[in-house]
Design an enzyme around this catalytic site. Structure first.
Site, PDB file in Angstrom:
ATOM      1  N   PRO A  30      36.757  47.565  -9.370  1.00 58.52           N
ATOM      2  CA  PRO A  30      36.550  48.850  -9.736  1.00 58.52           C
ATOM      3  C   PRO A  30      36.849  48.960 -11.441  1.00 58.52           C
ATOM      4  O   PRO A  30      37.716  48.461 -11.628  1.00 58.52           O
ATOM      5  CB  PRO A  30      37.594  49.900  -9.317  1.00 58.52           C
ATOM      6  CG  PRO A  30      38.537  49.053  -8.230  1.00 58.52           C
ATOM      7  CD  PRO A  30      37.743  47.596  -8.052  1.00 58.52           C
ATOM      8  N   ASN A  31      35.966  49.421 -12.141  1.00 60.24           N
ATOM      9  CA  ASN A  31      35.894  49.557 -13.595  1.00 60.24           C
ATOM     10  C   ASN A  31      35.646  48.398 -14.428  1.00 60.24           C
ATOM     11  O   ASN A  31      35.610  48.393 -15.403  1.00 60.24           O
ATOM     12  CB  ASN A  31      37.409  50.324 -13.851  1.00 60.24           C
ATOM     13  CG  ASN A  31      37.398  51.526 -13.129  1.00 60.24           C
ATOM     14  OD1 ASN A  31      36.864  52.665 -13.222  1.00 60.24           O
ATOM     15  ND2 ASN A  31      38.818  51.737 -12.427  1.00 60.24           N
ATOM     16  N   ARG A  43      35.587  49.898 -21.968  1.00 64.49           N
ATOM     17  CA  ARG A  43      36.729  50.309 -21.206  1.00 64.49           C
ATOM     18  C   ARG A  43      37.964  49.882 -22.062  1.00 64.49           C
ATOM     19  O   ARG A  43      38.119  48.577 -22.183  1.00 64.49           O
ATOM     20  CB  ARG A  43      36.751  49.971 -19.841  1.00 64.49           C
ATOM     21  CG  ARG A  43      37.922  49.940 -19.206  1.00 64.49           C
ATOM     22  CD  ARG A  43      38.033  49.142 -17.964  1.00 64.49           C
ATOM     23  NE  ARG A  43      39.259  49.417 -17.273  1.00 64.49           N
ATOM     24  CZ  ARG A  43      39.763  48.660 -16.027  1.00 64.49           C
ATOM     25  NH1 ARG A  43      39.302  47.728 -15.752  1.00 64.49           N
ATOM     26  NH2 ARG A  43      41.180  49.093 -15.435  1.00 64.49           N
ATOM     27  N   TYR A  59      41.064  44.981 -22.913  1.00 66.15           N
ATOM     28  CA  TYR A  59      39.919  44.326 -22.217  1.00 66.15           C
ATOM     29  C   TYR A  59      38.963  43.861 -23.270  1.00 66.15           C
ATOM     30  O   TYR A  59      38.323  42.921 -22.711  1.00 66.15           O
ATOM     31  CB  TYR A  59      39.604  45.081 -21.091  1.00 66.15           C
ATOM     32  CG  TYR A  59      40.494  45.747 -20.141  1.00 66.15           C
ATOM     33  CD1 TYR A  59      40.838  44.843 -19.262  1.00 66.15           C
ATOM     34  CD2 TYR A  59      40.670  46.857 -19.939  1.00 66.15           C
ATOM     35  CE1 TYR A  59      42.059  45.234 -18.113  1.00 66.15           C
ATOM     36  CE2 TYR A  59      41.457  47.514 -18.908  1.00 66.15           C
ATOM     37  CZ  TYR A  59      42.056  46.547 -18.176  1.00 66.15           C
ATOM     38  OH  TYR A  59      43.180  47.050 -17.031  1.00 66.15           O
ATOM     39  N   ASN A  87      38.997  39.368  -9.315  1.00 63.42           N
ATOM     40  CA  ASN A  87      39.531  40.343  -9.853  1.00 63.42           C
ATOM     41  C   ASN A  87      39.425  41.487  -9.291  1.00 63.42           C
ATOM     42  O   ASN A  87      38.527  42.511  -9.561  1.00 63.42           O
ATOM     43  CB  ASN A  87      39.057  40.480 -11.488  1.00 63.42           C
ATOM     44  CG  ASN A  87      39.907  41.512 -12.253  1.00 63.42           C
ATOM     45  OD1 ASN A  87      40.641  42.149 -11.776  1.00 63.42           O
ATOM     46  ND2 ASN A  87      39.956  41.339 -13.570  1.00 63.42           N
ATOM     47  N   ALA A 119      42.384  47.474  -9.742  1.00 62.24           N
ATOM     48  CA  ALA A 119      43.651  48.226  -9.397  1.00 62.24           C
ATOM     49  C   ALA A 119      43.826  47.815  -7.804  1.00 62.24           C
ATOM     50  O   ALA A 119      44.918  48.275  -7.533  1.00 62.24           O
ATOM     51  CB  ALA A 119      43.549  49.673  -9.881  1.00 62.24           C
ATOM     52  N   HIS A 135      46.857  46.073  -6.590  1.00 64.12           N
ATOM     53  CA  HIS A 135      48.319  46.563  -6.547  1.00 64.12           C
ATOM     54  C   HIS A 135      48.526  47.123  -5.170  1.00 64.12           C
ATOM     55  O   HIS A 135      49.980  47.422  -4.738  1.00 64.12           O
ATOM     56  CB  HIS A 135      48.557  47.401  -7.709  1.00 64.12           C
ATOM     57  CG  HIS A 135      48.382  46.642  -8.705  1.00 64.12           C
ATOM     58  ND1 HIS A 135      48.705  45.648  -9.274  1.00 64.12           N
ATOM     59  CD2 HIS A 135      47.330  47.250  -9.886  1.00 64.12           C
ATOM     60  CE1 HIS A 135      48.165  45.537 -10.697  1.00 64.12           C
ATOM     61  NE2 HIS A 135      47.194  46.359 -10.782  1.00 64.12           N
ATOM     62  N   ASP A 189      43.632  41.432   3.711  1.00 65.21           N
ATOM     63  CA  ASP A 189      43.497  40.828   5.017  1.00 65.21           C
ATOM     64  C   ASP A 189      42.177  40.337   5.160  1.00 65.21           C
ATOM     65  O   ASP A 189      42.087  39.396   5.936  1.00 65.21           O
ATOM     66  CB  ASP A 189      43.677  42.311   6.049  1.00 65.21           C
ATOM     67  CG  ASP A 189      45.085  42.583   6.281  1.00 65.21           C
ATOM     68  OD1 ASP A 189      46.089  41.824   6.076  1.00 65.21           O
ATOM     69  OD2 ASP A 189      45.214  43.579   7.158  1.00 65.21           O
ATOM     70  N   GLU A 242      42.908  34.656  -7.598  1.00 62.87           N
ATOM     71  CA  GLU A 242      43.231  35.996  -8.279  1.00 62.87           C
ATOM     72  C   GLU A 242      42.948  35.834  -9.954  1.00 62.87           C
ATOM     73  O   GLU A 242      43.940  35.191 -10.444  1.00 62.87           O
ATOM     74  CB  GLU A 242      44.282  36.634  -7.724  1.00 62.87           C
ATOM     75  CG  GLU A 242      44.754  38.074  -8.005  1.00 62.87           C
ATOM     76  CD  GLU A 242      46.108  38.387  -7.925  1.00 62.87           C
ATOM     77  OE1 GLU A 242      46.696  37.661  -7.133  1.00 62.87           O
ATOM     78  OE2 GLU A 242      46.575  39.460  -8.483  1.00 62.87           O
ATOM     79  N   HIS A 260      43.106  38.383 -13.698  1.00 66.60           N
ATOM     80  CA  HIS A 260      43.424  39.318 -14.506  1.00 66.60           C
ATOM     81  C   HIS A 260      43.141  39.296 -15.837  1.00 66.60           C
ATOM     82  O   HIS A 260      43.626  38.250 -16.213  1.00 66.60           O
ATOM     83  CB  HIS A 260      44.863  40.131 -14.293  1.00 66.60           C
ATOM     84  CG  HIS A 260      44.952  40.487 -12.711  1.00 66.60           C
ATOM     85  ND1 HIS A 260      44.545  41.473 -12.298  1.00 66.60           N
ATOM     86  CD2 HIS A 260      45.516  39.777 -11.827  1.00 66.60           C
ATOM     87  CE1 HIS A 260      44.473  41.379 -10.753  1.00 66.60           C
ATOM     88  NE2 HIS A 260      45.434  40.578 -10.598  1.00 66.60           N
ATOM     89  N   SER A 292      44.106  41.175 -18.410  1.00 65.06           N
ATOM     90  CA  SER A 292      45.213  41.578 -19.061  1.00 65.06           C
ATOM     91  C   SER A 292      46.431  40.799 -18.463  1.00 65.06           C
ATOM     92  O   SER A 292      46.567  40.345 -17.497  1.00 65.06           O
ATOM     93  CB  SER A 292      45.503  43.037 -18.910  1.00 65.06           C
ATOM     94  OG  SER A 292      45.793  43.604 -17.747  1.00 65.06           O
ATOM     95  N   ARG A 329      52.725  45.061 -18.375  1.00 60.89           N
ATOM     96  CA  ARG A 329      52.160  46.357 -18.493  1.00 60.89           C
ATOM     97  C   ARG A 329      52.959  47.399 -17.686  1.00 60.89           C
ATOM     98  O   ARG A 329      54.275  46.916 -17.341  1.00 60.89           O
ATOM     99  CB  ARG A 329      50.580  46.391 -18.152  1.00 60.89           C
ATOM    100  CG  ARG A 329      49.993  45.637 -19.030  1.00 60.89           C
ATOM    101  CD  ARG A 329      48.256  45.629 -18.798  1.00 60.89           C
ATOM    102  NE  ARG A 329      47.723  46.870 -18.750  1.00 60.89           N
ATOM    103  CZ  ARG A 329      46.395  47.181 -18.309  1.00 60.89           C
ATOM    104  NH1 ARG A 329      45.774  46.336 -17.823  1.00 60.89           N
ATOM    105  NH2 ARG A 329      46.170  48.604 -18.506  1.00 60.89           N
ATOM    106  N   ARG A 336      51.734  47.882 -12.022  1.00 62.67           N
ATOM    107  CA  ARG A 336      50.584  46.685 -12.098  1.00 62.67           C
ATOM    108  C   ARG A 336      51.529  45.136 -11.814  1.00 62.67           C
ATOM    109  O   ARG A 336      51.117  44.022 -11.758  1.00 62.67           O
ATOM    110  CB  ARG A 336      50.311  46.531 -13.685  1.00 62.67           C
ATOM    111  CG  ARG A 336      49.200  47.666 -13.743  1.00 62.67           C
ATOM    112  CD  ARG A 336      48.332  47.512 -15.071  1.00 62.67           C
ATOM    113  NE  ARG A 336      48.084  48.726 -15.666  1.00 62.67           N
ATOM    114  CZ  ARG A 336      47.129  49.362 -15.297  1.00 62.67           C
ATOM    115  NH1 ARG A 336      46.117  48.869 -14.449  1.00 62.67           N
ATOM    116  NH2 ARG A 336      46.786  50.653 -15.793  1.00 62.67           N
TER     117      ARG A 336
HETATM  118  C1  DQA Z   1      43.005  44.132 -14.243  1.00 67.04           C
HETATM  119  C2  DQA Z   1      44.393  44.795 -14.039  1.00 67.04           C
HETATM  120  C3  DQA Z   1      44.408  45.911 -13.244  1.00 67.04           C
HETATM  121  O1  DQA Z   1      45.958  46.178 -13.278  1.00 67.04           O
HETATM  122  C4  DQA Z   1      43.438  47.013 -13.570  1.00 67.04           C
HETATM  123  O2  DQA Z   1      43.688  48.080 -12.622  1.00 67.04           O
HETATM  124  C5  DQA Z   1      42.314  46.637 -13.736  1.00 67.04           C
HETATM  125  C6  DQA Z   1      42.067  45.180 -14.517  1.00 67.04           C
HETATM  126  C7  DQA Z   1      42.807  43.223 -15.334  1.00 67.04           C
HETATM  127  O3  DQA Z   1      41.750  42.330 -15.369  1.00 67.04           O
HETATM  128  O4  DQA Z   1      43.690  42.919 -16.262  1.00 67.04           O
HETATM  129  O5  DQA Z   1      41.349  47.247 -13.517  1.00 67.04           O
HETATM  130  O6  DQA Z   1      43.060  43.635 -12.926  1.00 67.04           O
END
Ligand code: DQA
Length: 139
Positions: A10-11, A18, A23, A73, A76, A79, A86, A97, A99, A101, A106, A110
């Protein structure tokens, strides 16, 4: 086939717009181009997917079971999504995995990842390079 999945949650479709202070200014399209260049140099192919919906990510993790690996990635969902955790545990494919950031610098919510215990490793804090490093981890 030497194919890997790159899954974004998401996002992440909002990259470039964003929170640029966190980012950066580059878009998801640019990320995909950068990764494709790198993959090509190493004889790898990539399948890119992004969704804002948990179930889509779960379906793609299942779909990736015959690939060589998954870079994810989960945004959110990282978390708190036991369902994504699963799904990863249900396939016999290495998962890295990532990220953009440094989640550990943070907000405290997170700092926890429910994905890390079922992943090969976690790469955080290097912006788009986090994904490139993840891809290199498969070499
Ligand atoms: C993220 C870090 C997450 O905490 C956040 O919700 C994101 C982006 C990152 O790429 O740093 O959506 O996964």
């Amino acid at each position: 086939m030497n194919n890997y999945y790159v899954l974004n949650g998401p996002n992440l479709n909002r990259l470039g717009k964003r929170e640029p202070g966190i980012y950066g200014n580059e878009t998801l399209e640019t990320l995909e181009m950068r990764l494709n260049d790198l993959a090509q140099k190493h004889g790898m192919t990539l399948t890119f997917k992004q969704s804002n919906h948990e179930g889509d990510l779960i379906d793609w993790i299942h779909e990736a079971e015959n690939s060589k690996g998954i870079i994810i990635n989960p945004g959110a969902f990282t978390h708190y999504s036991y369902a994504i955790r699963d799904a990863i545990a249900s396939v016999d494919v290495p998962v890295v995995e990532v990220h953009m950031s440094n989640v550990h610098k943070r907000e405290s919510f997170r700092h926890q990842s429910v994905i890390s215990p079922v992943s090969e490793g976690q790469i955080v804090g290097f912006g788009m390079k986090s994904y490139e490093l993840a891809l290199m981890s498969f070499l």
